[in-house]
Scaffold this motif. Structure first.
Motif, PDB file in Angstrom:
ATOM      1  N   SER A 199      -5.900   6.626   3.978  1.00 13.01           N
ATOM      2  CA  SER A 199      -5.916   5.304   4.589  1.00 13.01           C
ATOM      3  C   SER A 199      -7.082   5.098   5.555  1.00 13.01           C
ATOM      4  O   SER A 199      -7.377   3.985   5.942  1.00 13.01           O
ATOM      5  CB  SER A 199      -4.597   5.030   5.275  1.00 13.01           C
ATOM      6  N   SER A 207      -0.861   4.965   0.930  1.00 16.36           N
ATOM      7  CA  SER A 207      -1.948   4.094   0.510  1.00 16.36           C
ATOM      8  C   SER A 207      -2.251   4.316  -0.964  1.00 16.36           C
ATOM      9  O   SER A 207      -2.232   5.446  -1.436  1.00 16.36           O
ATOM     10  CB  SER A 207      -3.167   4.428   1.362  1.00 16.36           C
ATOM     11  N   HIS A 412      -6.721  -2.193  -2.678  1.00 17.01           N
ATOM     12  CA  HIS A 412      -6.247  -1.077  -1.865  1.00 17.01           C
ATOM     13  C   HIS A 412      -5.054  -1.565  -1.062  1.00 17.01           C
ATOM     14  O   HIS A 412      -5.125  -2.622  -0.440  1.00 17.01           O
ATOM     15  CB  HIS A 412      -7.373  -0.614  -0.932  1.00 17.01           C
ATOM     16  N   PHE A 414      -1.933  -0.545   1.802  1.00 14.77           N
ATOM     17  CA  PHE A 414      -1.619   0.409   2.877  1.00 14.77           C
ATOM     18  C   PHE A 414      -0.259   0.106   3.486  1.00 14.77           C
ATOM     19  O   PHE A 414       0.067  -1.054   3.724  1.00 14.77           O
ATOM     20  CB  PHE A 414      -2.607   0.268   4.042  1.00 14.77           C
TER      21      PHE A 414
END
Length: 571
Positions: A199, A207, A412, A414
Motif C-alpha cells: 500500500s 491492497s 488500485h 486499498f
RNA sequence: CGGGGCGUAGCGCAGCUUGGUUUAGCGCGCCUGCCUUGGGAGCAGGAGGUCGGAGGUUCGAAUCCUCUCGCCCCGACCA
C-alpha cells in the motif's frame, strides 16, 4: 461526423519520441498531442474515447451505490500538514503559491480533501456507510514521465473513497468496489490480472492492483496458474526451503584469497570459478537513522520494499562509496560481514541463513573470504524475506510453479482503515453513543491510462482495433470515390440513417484516393467499415468489413437499411 | 537525481567531423491546377525555417567554444 470536418489528422510516421505501440498509435491516429513531457492534449477523436471510458466507470460506480462529487485540484497546504503527508509525499506533488504566498498543492490524490469533507458532514452512524467518487484531473510530478498517457504528469483518474463504521463494513464496500472494477475492465475488453500489492504511502494493510497484461508494461507481477495466486513483485512472498538440502556437510575453515581488482559478482565468479549461488553479497544501506549491512545470495536482488518493512524505517538508499569505505575499511566491491571496521546492524535474507561455506568480501582491498559461516564467523542481527521472487521460486500459497508477467497498472484499491480519519479527526457517534474513527477505503482507476492499455492489447501492424464498448465511432462509411454519383448517394443515405438511429458513425467524405482512406480507416480502428465502391454501387451493394477479424461481406443496401442496429449480424 | 543521446519546416531525416558553392537540403504532409479513384498514384507550380535559446571565437557559424532551455532512453523512484 464527417471526416472532412473532424480535425482528425493522421500521421504516416510516428514521432520519434514514441517507443511503445499504444503511444505511437495514439499519436499517429491523432488521439493526443504532446504539450510537454508527460502532458497531453486530448484531441476530439481521443476525447470521444476518454468520455466512453468515463461513462463506463461512472455507470459501474453509480451501480455500486457510490455518489459522484467533484473536488478541487487546488488544495491548501494545511490539509496535507494535518495528514502528515505534506513532507512525506515529497516532490511528487506540484506545489504552487497564491498571491499572498500561501502554499497549495495540485492534487495528486484526494484523501485529505475527502476526509475533510466527511469530518464536516458525518456526525452519526446513521449517515454511514457512504462512498464518494469523482472523475478528475490529477497531477503527479513523475520522476520520469513515459509512454504517452501511461505515465503522464497530468492525467484523468477516477478516485473513490468509502466510509464505514467498522472493518466489516469496509470489507463489504471493498468487495463491492472490487466487483465494480472487474465489470469496468471487462466492459473495456481488457485482459487483466488482479494481484496483491503493497500500500506504500497511501497507508493501510490490504491492497490489490488490477493489471492489464502487456509486454510493454512497467510493472512486474507474479501469477500462479495452479492456485490463482497473484502479487506484484514488491509484495510476492518467498517460501524458503530450496536451500535446505544443500545445507548439509561440515563447516570448512575460513580462508582469505587475493582477488586483485575483482569487484563485481560476475568478475568474482569467473575469477574463482564458483557459482553466484555460493556467494553472499553485502550491500551497505542508509536509512533515515542508521546504516546497515544487507546480506543476500549472489544471484539475488534486494527488494527494498520488503527491506523497509523489515527494518521499520523510512527512507532507504544504497550508501555512497565514501560511507562504504568508512564503514568497511575497504573500497566498494570488497564488502563482507566479517571484520567490518565499524559495528553496524547486519540484516540477512532468509535464504542466506541456510548457506554454508560461502564466499564474501574481506573488507580489505583486493581480497575475499572463502568458507564463511554464520555464527562461527559473524552474527546476524535481523533476518527476513528481503529479496525479489524469481520464476524458479515456488508459489507461496500452493508451492506450484509461478509465472512472471508484465503489466500496466489500471486500478488500485486499498483498505486504509483509520489512517486519515484519525490524523484528521473524522469521527462519528456510534449506536452506543461513543465516538469512533471512521474506517476508510480508497479506490483508484487511471482512466486515461485505460485507453493506452486497450490499444496495447488491441492493435495490429495497420493500427488500432477498438472494442465496440469504447470505440469513438461504431461505424465508418467509406465511399471509395466521392465523385461517383451512385456511391455518394448510397453513402449519404446510409449516413443519415445511422444518425437517425443514433448509431455513432463517421463518413470519410474526403476526396482522397482509396489507399489513403483505407489506411486511415485501419489506423483509427473503427469496428465496422462499410465500403461503397462504384461498381457494386450500381447494383445497390455495399461491403461490410470487420476491423477485428478482417471478415468481409457484400450486402444489399435495402437489407442493410432495414436492419441497421444489427449490422454485425451481416458479417 | 546519476548515466547516455538528441534538438535543422507539421512528421521523419541529411548537412556539423574538416566554418565559406547551400540563397539551408531531402522524403512525406500542406496549398493551386491538370489527371486519377478498391489499399499511402502521376505531372506541373507553390507556401512553409530567426538551424531550441543566449553569449562568445571568427572577415564569415546550422557547423567551433561556453552557458542555458527542452525532449528521449537506461537506472533509481512511484498509487
Amino acid at each position: 461526423m464527417r471526416w472532412s470536418e473532424s480535425l482528425i489528422n493522421t500521421l504516416w510516421q510516428a514521432p520519434s519520441e514514441a517507443e511503445i505501440s499504444s503511444h505511437k498509435l495514439m499519436l499517429r491516429a491523432g488521439l493526443i498531442k504532446k504539450l510537454a513531457a508527460g502532458i497531453y492534449v486530448f484531441m476530439p477523436l481521443g476525447l470521444k474515447v476518454l468520455r466512453k471510458i468515463e461513462n463506463i466507470v461512472r455507470e459501474e460506480m453509480d451501480n455500486s451505490g457510490a455518489l459522484e462529487l467533484l473536488m478541487p485540484t487546488l488544495q491548501p497546504e494545511q490539509l496535507w500538514q494535518e495528514s502528515g503527508r505534506w513532507n512525506t509525499i515529497g516532490k511528487e506533488m506540484i506545489k504552487v503559491q497564491d498571491r499572498r504566498e500561501r502554499q497549495f498543492g495540485l492534487g495528486p490524490t484526494h484523501e485529505e480533501v475527502v476526509t475533510d469533507i466527511i469530518r464536516k458532514e458525518i456526525k452519526s452512524y446513521k449517515q454511514l456507510p457512504v462512498t464518494l467518487y469523482q472523475i478528475q484531473t490529477k497531477f503527479r510530478d513523475e520522476i520520469r514521465p513515459r509512454f504517452g498517457v501511461i505515465r503522464a504528469r497530468e492525467f484523468i483518474m477516477k478516485d473513490a473513497y468509502s466510509f464505514d463504521q467498522d472493518i466489516d463494513g469496509l470489507n463489504k464496500n471493498y468487495k463491492k468496489m472490487y466487483n465494480a472494477y472487474c465489470k469496468i475492465f471487462d466492459k473495456c475488453a481488457l485482459e487483466y490480472q488482479i494481484v496483491e500489492a503493497e500500500s506504500g504511502i497511501m497507508g493501510g494493510n490490504v491492497s490489490h492492483e488490477f493489471m492489464a497484461l502487456a509486454d510493454s508494461g512497467e510493472d512486474t507481477i507474479v501469477h500462479c496458474p495452479s492456485c490463482g495466486y497473484g502479487a506484484n513483485m514488491e509484495k510476492a512472498e518467498i517460501v524458503n526451503n530450496e536451500q535446505k538440502k544443500a545445507n548439509k556437510g561440515k563447516e570448512k575453515s575460513i580462508e582469505k584469497v587475493n582477488t586483485p581488482n575483482v569487484k563485481t559478482i560476475k568478475q568474482l565468479t569467473e575469477f574463482l570459478k564458483i557459482s553466484p549461488k555460493n556467494l553472499v553479497k553485502t550491500l551497505i544501506y542508509k536509512t533515515n537513522d542508521q546504516i546497515v549491512a544487507v546480506l543476500i545470495r549472489g544471484d539475488r536482488e534486494v527488494n527494498e520494499t520488503k527491506l523497509l518493512k523489515l527494518l521499520q524505517c523510512v527512507g532507504l538508499e544504497l550508501a555512497n562509496s565514501d560511507t562504504i569505505e568508512k564503514i568497511t575499511g575497504a573500497p566498494v566491491g570488497f564488502t563482507g560481514p566479517v571484520g567490518l571496521k565499524e559495528k553496524i546492524k547486519i540484516v540477512a535474507d532468509n535464504e542466506v541463513l541456510n548457506m554454508k561455506n560461502f564466499t564474501t568480501g574481506a573488507n580489505k582491498k583486493d581480497a575475499h573470504l572463502l568458507n564463511v559461516n554464520i555464527e562461527r564467523d559473524f552474527k546476524i542481527d535481523i533476518s527476513g524475506d528481503i529479496r525479489f521472487i524469481t520464476k524458479s521460486d515456488q508459489c507461496p500459497k500452493c508451492a506450484g510453479h509461478i509465472k512472471i508477467k508484465k503489466g500496466i497498472e489500471l486500478g488500485h484499491t486499498f483498505k486504509l482503515g483509520s489512517k486519515y480519519s484519525e490524523s484528521m479527526g473524522a469521527r462519528f457517534i456510534g449506536k452506543d453513543g461513543r465516538e469512533k474513527s471512521i474506517i476508510m477505503g480508497c479506490y483508484g482507476i487511471g482512466v486515461s491510462r485505460i485507453i493506452a492499455a486497450v490499444i496495447e492489447q488491441n492493435n495490429d501492424e495497420n493500427g488500432i482495433i477498438w472494442p465496440k464498448s469504447i470505440a469513438p465511432y461504431q461505424v465508418e462509411i467509406l465511399p471509395v470515390n466521392v465523385n461517383d454519383k451512385e456511391t455518394i448517394q448510397i453513402a449519404e443515405k446510409l449516413y443519415k440513417k445511422f444518425l437517425s438511429e443514433k448509431i455513432e458513425v463517421i463518413i470519410d467524405d474526403r476526396n482522397e484516393r482509396p489507399g489513403i482512406k483505407f489506411k486511415d480507416a485501419d489506423l483509427i480502428g473503427i469496428p465496422i467499415r462499410i465500403t461503397i465502391g462504384s461498381k457494386k454501387a450500381k447494383d445497390n451493394i455495399v461491403e461490410i468489413h470487420k476491423r477485428d477479424t478482417g471478415e468481409n461481406k457484400s450486402v444489399n443496401v435495402d437489407d442493410l437499411l432495414k436492419n441497421l442496429t444489427n449490422i454485425c449480424s451481416f458479417v
